[in-house]
Every structure is written in structure tokens, then in C-alpha cells.
Enzyme design. Structure first.
Site, PDB file in Angstrom:
ATOM      1  N   TYR A 145      -9.707  49.139  22.773  1.00 36.94           N
ATOM      2  CA  TYR A 145     -11.007  49.581  23.312  1.00 36.94           C
ATOM      3  C   TYR A 145     -11.676  50.548  22.326  1.00 36.94           C
ATOM      4  O   TYR A 145     -12.880  50.443  22.039  1.00 36.94           O
ATOM      5  CB  TYR A 145     -10.759  50.265  24.648  1.00 36.94           C
ATOM      6  CG  TYR A 145     -11.956  50.907  25.286  1.00 36.94           C
ATOM      7  CD1 TYR A 145     -12.910  50.149  25.946  1.00 36.94           C
ATOM      8  CD2 TYR A 145     -12.122  52.293  25.256  1.00 36.94           C
ATOM      9  CE1 TYR A 145     -14.003  50.752  26.560  1.00 36.94           C
ATOM     10  CE2 TYR A 145     -13.207  52.902  25.865  1.00 36.94           C
ATOM     11  CZ  TYR A 145     -14.140  52.124  26.518  1.00 36.94           C
ATOM     12  OH  TYR A 145     -15.226  52.724  27.115  1.00 36.94           O
ATOM     13  N   SER A 163     -17.024  56.589  23.676  1.00 38.96           N
ATOM     14  CA  SER A 163     -16.058  57.249  24.563  1.00 38.96           C
ATOM     15  C   SER A 163     -15.265  58.247  23.734  1.00 38.96           C
ATOM     16  O   SER A 163     -15.052  58.040  22.535  1.00 38.96           O
ATOM     17  CB  SER A 163     -15.117  56.193  25.134  1.00 38.96           C
ATOM     18  OG  SER A 163     -13.967  56.812  25.661  1.00 38.96           O
ATOM     19  N   SER A 164     -14.775  59.303  24.390  1.00 41.25           N
ATOM     20  CA  SER A 164     -14.005  60.304  23.640  1.00 41.25           C
ATOM     21  C   SER A 164     -12.640  59.757  23.191  1.00 41.25           C
ATOM     22  O   SER A 164     -11.970  60.392  22.383  1.00 41.25           O
ATOM     23  CB  SER A 164     -13.823  61.573  24.467  1.00 41.25           C
ATOM     24  OG  SER A 164     -13.174  61.285  25.675  1.00 41.25           O
ATOM     25  N   CYS A 165     -12.242  58.572  23.669  1.00 40.00           N
ATOM     26  CA  CYS A 165     -10.957  58.008  23.217  1.00 40.00           C
ATOM     27  C   CYS A 165     -11.052  57.380  21.827  1.00 40.00           C
ATOM     28  O   CYS A 165     -10.060  56.870  21.317  1.00 40.00           O
ATOM     29  CB  CYS A 165     -10.404  57.016  24.225  1.00 40.00           C
ATOM     30  SG  CYS A 165     -11.312  55.487  24.251  1.00 40.00           S
ATOM     31  N   HIS A 195      -9.708  54.725  36.538  1.00 40.12           N
ATOM     32  CA  HIS A 195      -9.329  55.977  35.891  1.00 40.12           C
ATOM     33  C   HIS A 195      -8.669  56.908  36.913  1.00 40.12           C
ATOM     34  O   HIS A 195      -8.695  56.648  38.112  1.00 40.12           O
ATOM     35  CB  HIS A 195     -10.566  56.651  35.287  1.00 40.12           C
ATOM     36  CG  HIS A 195     -11.114  55.907  34.115  1.00 40.12           C
ATOM     37  ND1 HIS A 195     -12.214  55.093  34.206  1.00 40.12           N
ATOM     38  CD2 HIS A 195     -10.693  55.831  32.834  1.00 40.12           C
ATOM     39  CE1 HIS A 195     -12.454  54.552  33.030  1.00 40.12           C
ATOM     40  NE2 HIS A 195     -11.552  54.980  32.171  1.00 40.12           N
TER      41      HIS A 195
HETATM   42  O1  GFB Z   1      -7.991  58.305  33.587  1.00 35.30           O
HETATM   43  P1  GFB Z   1      -6.875  57.651  32.877  1.00 35.30           P
HETATM   44  O2  GFB Z   1      -6.463  56.310  33.351  1.00 35.30           O
HETATM   45  O3  GFB Z   1      -7.230  57.502  31.357  1.00 35.30           O
HETATM   46  O4  GFB Z   1      -5.564  58.596  32.951  1.00 35.30           O
HETATM   47  P2  GFB Z   1      -7.099  58.259  29.952  1.00 35.30           P
HETATM   48  C1  GFB Z   1      -5.607  59.958  32.659  1.00 35.30           C
HETATM   49  C2  GFB Z   1      -4.272  60.599  32.975  1.00 35.30           C
HETATM   50  O5  GFB Z   1      -4.100  60.628  34.415  1.00 35.30           O
HETATM   51  C3  GFB Z   1      -3.035  59.875  32.428  1.00 35.30           C
HETATM   52  C4  GFB Z   1      -2.809  60.165  34.746  1.00 35.30           C
HETATM   53  O6  GFB Z   1      -2.107  60.828  31.961  1.00 35.30           O
HETATM   54  C5  GFB Z   1      -2.497  59.150  33.654  1.00 35.30           C
HETATM   55  O7  GFB Z   1      -1.106  58.892  33.582  1.00 35.30           O
HETATM   56  N1  GFB Z   1      -2.819  59.616  36.127  1.00 35.30           N
HETATM   57  C6  GFB Z   1      -2.165  60.178  37.183  1.00 35.30           C
HETATM   58  C7  GFB Z   1      -3.405  58.497  36.553  1.00 35.30           C
HETATM   59  N2  GFB Z   1      -2.306  59.419  38.269  1.00 35.30           N
HETATM   60  C8  GFB Z   1      -3.075  58.373  37.911  1.00 35.30           C
HETATM   61  C9  GFB Z   1      -3.581  57.240  38.634  1.00 35.30           C
HETATM   62  O8  GFB Z   1      -3.324  57.049  39.820  1.00 35.30           O
HETATM   63  N3  GFB Z   1      -4.369  56.377  37.931  1.00 35.30           N
HETATM   64  C10 GFB Z   1      -4.673  56.563  36.609  1.00 35.30           C
HETATM   65  N4  GFB Z   1      -5.489  55.684  35.992  1.00 35.30           N
HETATM   66  N5  GFB Z   1      -4.186  57.612  35.910  1.00 35.30           N
HETATM   67  C11 GFB Z   1      -8.688  56.356  29.353  1.00 35.30           C
HETATM   68  C12 GFB Z   1      -8.711  55.258  28.334  1.00 35.30           C
HETATM   69  O9  GFB Z   1      -7.625  57.152  29.003  1.00 35.30           O
HETATM   70  O10 GFB Z   1      -9.827  57.178  29.328  1.00 35.30           O
HETATM   71  C13 GFB Z   1     -10.006  54.587  28.247  1.00 35.30           C
HETATM   72  O11 GFB Z   1      -7.652  54.368  28.574  1.00 35.30           O
HETATM   73  C14 GFB Z   1     -11.199  55.504  28.371  1.00 35.30           C
HETATM   74  O12 GFB Z   1     -10.053  53.919  27.040  1.00 35.30           O
HETATM   75  C15 GFB Z   1     -11.033  56.553  29.443  1.00 35.30           C
HETATM   76  O13 GFB Z   1     -11.483  56.123  27.169  1.00 35.30           O
HETATM   77  C16 GFB Z   1     -12.161  57.555  29.476  1.00 35.30           C
HETATM   78  O14 GFB Z   1      -7.964  59.480  29.895  1.00 35.30           O
HETATM   79  O15 GFB Z   1      -5.668  58.479  29.568  1.00 35.30           O
END
Ligand code: GFB
Length: 312
Positions: free
Chosen positions: A137, A108-110, A180
Site C-alpha cells: 500500500y 498516508s503516514s505509512c 482500522h
Molecule cells: O489501525 P491499524 O489496523 O493500522 O492498527 P496501522 C493499529 C494498531 O492497533 C496495531 C492494534 O498495533 C493493531 O495491532 N489493534 C488493536 C487493532 N486492536 C485492533 C483491532 O481490533 N483492529 C485493528 N485493525 N487493529 C495501517 C496501515 O496501519 O494504518 C494502513 O496498515 C494505513 O496502510 C493505516 O496506513 C492508516 O496504523 O498499524
């Protein structure tokens, strides 16, 4: 891979695994094997060994993982590190023991440092501190990469690793606490439209920048690399194009047909501020993403509408 090679897709019901099955079948591969979670717990080494001993797959796509969005990752880090280490330890070590010809591991890119230069080149791995919301993770995924490289070095195996950016598409997770951002926004806008609500809450400031790749594009890249790439160097997969979460929300609202307001909940974390894969290495290997974001959003929303009852 030959069209009749025995190919094991670990995680075949997930976002990535189901896209791999669609892509392999579309390309005429006829000998796919998989097991549901109920049939085989990938954290159980004995069960996984029985599967490898009995099925003897020639190729393995390791798309099984415990995944989740920013909230799930930061709330359940123990589950994320334990499950992912267990799954990949079992599959990678048994792929060697049972002489799998080639294995593709999905990272994953994280895994890259929180503050590394953008777009992210493969060589930035392990050059700085990780993003704290998903470090458990990320450490598991980094261990998976190292494990593939270690087996290649010590045993001469052909295990490759790819690093996809944020993904979306059919069979995504639409649970608002663990998903996500992209599927979460799709569901929120859809429900707001259906229930005639005038606002939707978006987590964070809306300013973080992310890159989104449709799962079928990822699957096509993985099959391409399985057939053409053998090297320890990890390969980023993505579009190379970033957009802000606010822009994503606006695009999603349009696709879904929601006309109300966005409200940003800044008590929720932003996570890393920018995350865009540099995909120039992948381009030199001869592959490039095809599905543009708006087209992908429309395809994903169509799937969601047809599957909304099971998806939620
Ligand atoms: O997709 P996401 O949960 O993961 O969140 P990451 C990306 C951004 O979207 C964050 C915002 O800045 C969140 O605060 N966001 C806005 C939301 N509204 C929402 C919502 O309703 N739900 C969610 N989930 N986010 C993940 C990693 O990071 O990326 C994993 O935690 C993995 O490890 C994945 O690598 C691909 O991009 O921040």
C-alpha cells in the site's frame, strides 16, 4: 476555487470523501461532481476517461483508494498495490489530459520508513525500510506522490500531495477483519456492552503509539490547502499527538460505556511501534487541527449509534 467551480471528489462515499463533501457544501461550494463505484470503476481507464471528457472538472480531490487496517493490508497486499496504482494512474494522468486546474492527492503516514525518527517530518520519505505489514500500500501511495511531482515537473501541472495520519469518523469501515483499530474498538466495545460481555479482545500488545485525526478536520485542511498551497513538497496532516493503543482502548471504553476488562491478543501484529506526524510545516502554512480526541470519539460514536445497522 470559486464557489461555482466544478469540483470532483473521487471516493465521495468513503471516510475522507464524505467529509470533503460535507466541508465543501458547508463552505458554500455548489458544483460538486462524483460517481459511485457502481456508476464508474476507477480502475477502468476508459470509464474514467469518459467521465473526465464529459464532466471536465476544474478541481480534483483524489480521496478514492483501497484502504484497510493492519490485517487487511498484510493479507491482501496484491489487491492494495494493484487497486491503488490503477486508481491513481487513471485519475492523475487524466487530470492532466483534461486540464484540471489543481489536484490534491491523499497519501498516508505509512509511506514513511518504519524506524524513522518521531515525530515524522516530510523529508524522511524514502530514507529507510518500510513497515512490512503495509509496504505494498505504501509503495502505491509513494508512486502517487512521485507521479504528481513528475507531472508538475514535465507539464507544469498544479498537483499537490498531503499525508494524513490515522483517520476516523462518519462512514468509516467497521468490519472487524478489514477495519482500522479505532472503528474496530468502537464496534467491539459497543457489542460487548449490548451483549453484557465482560471482556474485549484488543490486538497486539497495546504498546504501539498512533495519532488519530477526525475526518472533518482532515477535510478542512484539504480544502484550505487546495485554496492556498501549490508546491511539490508533501504536507503532513495530523494533530501531532500520539497515544498508545491501550490508552485508546481505555478512552473508547469510557465513551461507549463498557466497564469490563481488556485482553491483549499478542498473536496479532503490532505493526510499526510509533507513528506520529510532525505537523509543524502545516502550522507554518496556517492550519491546525481543532477536534480533540475525546470530542471526536464522542461524535464518531454518536454517528455509529445512529447508523449502526448500515455501518456494520
Ligand atoms: O489501525 P491499524 O489496523 O493500522 O492498527 P496501522 C493499529 C494498531 O492497533 C496495531 C492494534 O498495533 C493493531 O495491532 N489493534 C488493536 C487493532 N486492536 C485492533 C483491532 O481490533 N483492529 C485493528 N485493525 N487493529 C495501517 C496501515 O496501519 O494504518 C494502513 O496498515 C494505513 O496502510 C493505516 O496506513 C492508516 O496504523 O498499524
Amino acid at each position: 476555487m470559486q464557489k461555482d467551480s466544478k469540483i470532483y471528489i473521487a471516493g465521495h462515499r468513503g471516510l475522507v470523501g464524505s467529509a470533503l463533501v460535507r466541508e465543501l457544501l458547508a463552505q458554500g461550494y455548489t458544483n460538486l461532481v462524483y460517481r459511485t463505484h457502481a456508476q464508474m470503476d476507477l480502475q477502468n481507464q476508459a470509464a474514467v476517461e469518459e467521465f473526465f471528457a464529459c464532466e471536465r472538472p476544474e478541481y480534483v480531490f483524489l480521496a478514492a483508494a483501497k484502504v484497510g487496517g493492519i490485517l487487511a493490508n498484510s493479507t491482501y497486499p496484491a489487491d492494495f498495490i494493484y487497486s491503488n496504482l490503477s486508481i491513481q494512474n487513471n485519475i492523475i494522468s487524466l487530470a492532466h489530459k483534461y486540464q484540471v486546474k489543481k489536484l490534491l492527492f491523499l497519501g498516508s503516514s505509512c509511506i514513511y520508513p518504519k524506524n524513522c525518527p518521531q515525530p515524522i517530518k516530510e523529508e524522511y520519505l524514502l530514507t529507510g525500510e518500510l513497515e512490512p505489514t503495509n509496504d505494498a500500500y505504501a509503495i502505491a501511495k509513494i508512486a502517487g506522490i512521485k507521479m504528481c511531482q513528475a507531472y508538475n515537473k514535465q507539464y507544469g501541472t498544479d498537483f499537490i500531495s498531503v499525508m494524513p495520519t490515522n483517520l476516523y469518523g462518519p462512514n468509516d469501515n467497521f468490519d472487524l477483519n478489514s477495519s482500522h483499530v479505532l472503528p474496530a474498538l468502537m464496534r467491539k466495545f459497543h457489542e460487548a456492552k449490548v451483549n453484557k460481555q465482560d471482556k474485549v479482545v484488543v490486538w497486539g500488545t497495546g504498546k504501539p503509539i498512533r495519532e488519530f485525526l477526525y475526518a472533518d478536520d482532515l477535510a478542512a485542511a484539504c480544502v484550505y490547502l487546495m485554496n492556498s498551497y501549490s508546491d511539490d513538497k508533501i504536507v503532513n496532516i495530523g494533530t501531532g499527538i500520539g497515544i498508545t493503543i491501550k490508552e485508546l482502548a481505555e478512552a473508547m471504553a469510557k465513551v461507549v460505556g463498557f466497564e469490563g476488562q481488556l485482553e491483549f491478543d499478542t498473536t496479532k501484529p503490532d505493526g510499526t511501534m510509533v507513528k506520529i506526524n510532525d505537523v509543524s510545516y502545516l502550522k507554518t502554512l496556517g492550519w491546525q487541527a481543532k477536534i480533540e480526541l475525546i470530542t471526536g470519539l464522542q461524535m464518531a460514536y454518536k454517528w455509529y449509534l445512529e447508523n449502526v445497522d448500515e455501518a456494520n
